[in-house]
Design an enzyme around this catalytic site. Structure first.
Site, PDB file in Angstrom:
ATOM      1  N   CYS A  45      -8.000  -6.576   2.395  1.00  0.00           N
ATOM      2  CA  CYS A  45      -6.543  -6.626   2.405  1.00  0.00           C
ATOM      3  C   CYS A  45      -5.954  -5.496   3.243  1.00  0.00           C
ATOM      4  CB  CYS A  45      -5.992  -6.570   0.985  1.00  0.00           C
ATOM      5  SG  CYS A  45      -6.422  -5.054   0.096  1.00  0.00           S
ATOM      6  N   CYS A  80       9.856  -5.824   2.080  1.00  0.00           N
ATOM      7  CA  CYS A  80       9.558  -6.581   3.291  1.00  0.00           C
ATOM      8  C   CYS A  80       9.722  -5.680   4.514  1.00  0.00           C
ATOM      9  CB  CYS A  80      10.488  -7.787   3.429  1.00  0.00           C
ATOM     10  SG  CYS A  80      10.186  -9.094   2.220  1.00  0.00           S
ATOM     11  N   CYS A 131      17.420 -11.929   4.254  1.00  0.00           N
ATOM     12  CA  CYS A 131      17.671 -11.294   2.957  1.00  0.00           C
ATOM     13  C   CYS A 131      18.770 -10.245   3.068  1.00  0.00           C
ATOM     14  CB  CYS A 131      16.391 -10.644   2.440  1.00  0.00           C
ATOM     15  SG  CYS A 131      16.631  -9.757   0.883  1.00  0.00           S
ATOM     16  N   ASP A 187     -15.081  -7.775  -2.083  1.00  0.00           N
ATOM     17  CA  ASP A 187     -13.622  -7.818  -1.972  1.00  0.00           C
ATOM     18  C   ASP A 187     -13.086  -6.525  -2.565  1.00  0.00           C
ATOM     19  OD1 ASP A 187     -10.971  -8.477  -1.797  1.00  0.00           O
ATOM     20  OD2 ASP A 187     -11.047 -10.169  -3.183  1.00  0.00           O
ATOM     21  N   CYS A 225      15.953  -2.392   0.273  1.00  0.00           N
ATOM     22  CA  CYS A 225      14.679  -2.742  -0.348  1.00  0.00           C
ATOM     23  C   CYS A 225      13.513  -2.462   0.595  1.00  0.00           C
ATOM     24  CB  CYS A 225      14.687  -4.215  -0.744  1.00  0.00           C
ATOM     25  SG  CYS A 225      13.095  -4.834  -1.317  1.00  0.00           S
ATOM     26  N   CYS A 232      15.174 -12.388  -5.055  1.00  0.00           N
ATOM     27  CA  CYS A 232      14.166 -12.003  -4.071  1.00  0.00           C
ATOM     28  C   CYS A 232      13.730 -13.264  -3.342  1.00  0.00           C
ATOM     29  CB  CYS A 232      12.969 -11.348  -4.752  1.00  0.00           C
ATOM     30  SG  CYS A 232      11.604 -10.980  -3.616  1.00  0.00           S
TER      31      CYS A 232
END
Length: 442
Positions: free
Chosen positions: A395, A92, A81, A368, A89, A177
């Site tokens: 997560c 990521c 990228c 969750d 950015c 993106c």
């Protein structure tokens, strides 16, 4: 007596040997004087020039970017990228790492968090140490899987589309993106300007052609006429009430998973990776092994994904209670499961609603929780219900490890843990832990 303000070290540079990966998308290094550096855009074992982006003299640690790679790792690739890298950015974290190396790094973070916060080795957690990619996400080094079905674009003062820089409100303008799913990219959001708009969230449903954009106008800003490359429904965030309001089209998208269609309204929560919902349902159900007649809880149930999967397995004499704090998600869950009288959905916070239900024992639990985890109080209450098995979907490995330590104190231990790379190129990772009473555990 006033103290002297601490001198900012932003812009200072250090030549360092990079150590292990840490939770959060960076690695650890130390200056010659022993100062701890959190270094982004690097890999373990590299020698780099690290430039300070945040921190003062005497701080416990400094945040830095690797702005020059003096000795590269064998796992390094050129970031695919063009918007990735120091000062660009912040979406990521691992564009510069081979896909297999990204998964190893995530595995090292999980192992470190389990050991530090729960006192567990991978073996004690029932984990083989691997982080598994979603089917179809195995791509050669230098390529990027296009997986992100929900992207929140930031808009700069000139109306240009971008993404936010790391730990900043500053916007990096982009024209594409790479991790955005095809259903997002085909809308052409990056091709146009968005005057008077602060953010544009794009949603591309999995299993249907539903597309949606959620617009947040700037204070006093007017909503533009939205003309994109594909048909979309449009929602807006209210300036005063911060609520989600329909402009035109459906106020929901239809997602497909676990052999059902799910209504998800007002830009509500749904797994971002197109294969995540099915992968997680499969892992949870395989771990819980539901039986006919079981009583089950689905906590933080969202639009009812796990509740529906459980209902299909507990039979006519079984029952499932879902609890969810989001009002619109509760409405969607009740709509999605309206044809199943084995399921009841309660609205409210888990730690408040669960004690009020009067439930004294259950067979199975799925939880969750949000990124912060469930917390000691909820864990202790769940353990008091003596479930046969608990499935914890996480997560955040730090929150998972903390809650596993609470479960251990309450008499539950992990039987199996799986880790899934459902957020390629980022530091995020999804885990499913199956817990059982300690006397049956190991």
């Amino acid at each position: 007596m006033q103290t002297e303000p601490k001198k900012s070290l932003v812009g200072e540079e250090y030549e360092v040997e990079v150590g292990p990966v840490a939770h959060g998308g960076h690695c650890i290094a130390r200056t010659a004087e022993g100062q701890v550096l959190f270094v982004r855009h690097t890999l373990p074992g590299e020698r780099v020039i690290a430039r300070v982006t945040d921190g003062d003299e005497g701080a416990r640690f400094l945040r830095t970017d690797a702005v020059e790679i003096l000795s590269p790792s064998k796992d390094r690739v050129e970031a695919p990228c063009p918007f990735s890298g120091p000062g660009r950015c912040g979406g990521c974290d691992w564009q510069h790492a081979k896909p297999g190396a990204q998964r190893r790094l995530k595995g090292e973070v999980i192992a470190e968090q389990l050991q530090r916060l729960a006192g567990l080795t991978p073996e004690e957690a029932g984990w083989d140490g691997t982080v598994v990619p979603a089917p179809g996400d195995k791509v050669p080094a230098g390529e990027v899987p296009a997986w992100r079905t929900r992207v929140q674009y930031a808009i700069d003062a000139e109306g240009r589309v971008g993404l936010r820089k790391h730990r900043s409100h500053e916007v990096q303008p982009i024209d594409r993106c790479l991790i955005a799913a095809p259903g997002v990219s085909e809308l052409g959001i990056e091709k146009r300007d968005w005057p008077q708009i602060a953010t544009v969230e794009a949603i591309a449903a999995t299993g249907s052609n539903d597309r949606q954009v959620v617009l947040t106008p700037r204070p006093g800003g007017r909503l533009p006429i939205v003309e994109l490359d594909k048909p979309v429904s449009v929602l807006r965030i209210g300036e005063k009430d911060k609520g989600v309001h329909r402009v035109h089209g459906r106020p929901f998208v239809r997602e497909r998973a676990a052999d059902r269609t799910w209504r998800v309204g007002n830009g509500g929560f749904w797994q971002v990776h197109p294969q995540a919902a099915d992968l997680l349902v499969e892992a949870v159900m395989r771990g819980l092994m539901p039986k006919k007649g079981d009583m089950a809880l689905d906590l933080y149930c969202g639009v009812g994904l796990f509740a529906g999967a459980l209902a299909d397995r507990v039979g006519d004499k079984g029952a499932v209670l879902g609890i969810e704090s989001g009002k619109r998600a509760v409405e969607d869950a009740r709509h999605n499961l309206a044809d199943d009288d084995r399921v009841r959905i309660e609205h409210g916070k888990v730690d408040q609603i669960l004690p009020r239900t009067g439930i004294e024992d259950v067979d199975l639990v799925v939880l969750d929780p949000p990124r912060a985890g469930a917390g000691r109080k909820t864990v202790e209450h769940l353990a008091s219900l003596t479930p046969r098995r608990i499935a914890y979907v996480a997560c955040d490995p730090a929150a998972l490890a903390r809650d596993l330590s609470y479960f251990a104190a309450a008499g539950y231990v992990p039987k199996r843990l799986q880790a899934f790379d459902l957020f390629p190129m980022t530091h995020h990772v999804e885990c499913v832990a199956i817990l059982v009473p300690a006397e049956k555990g190991r």
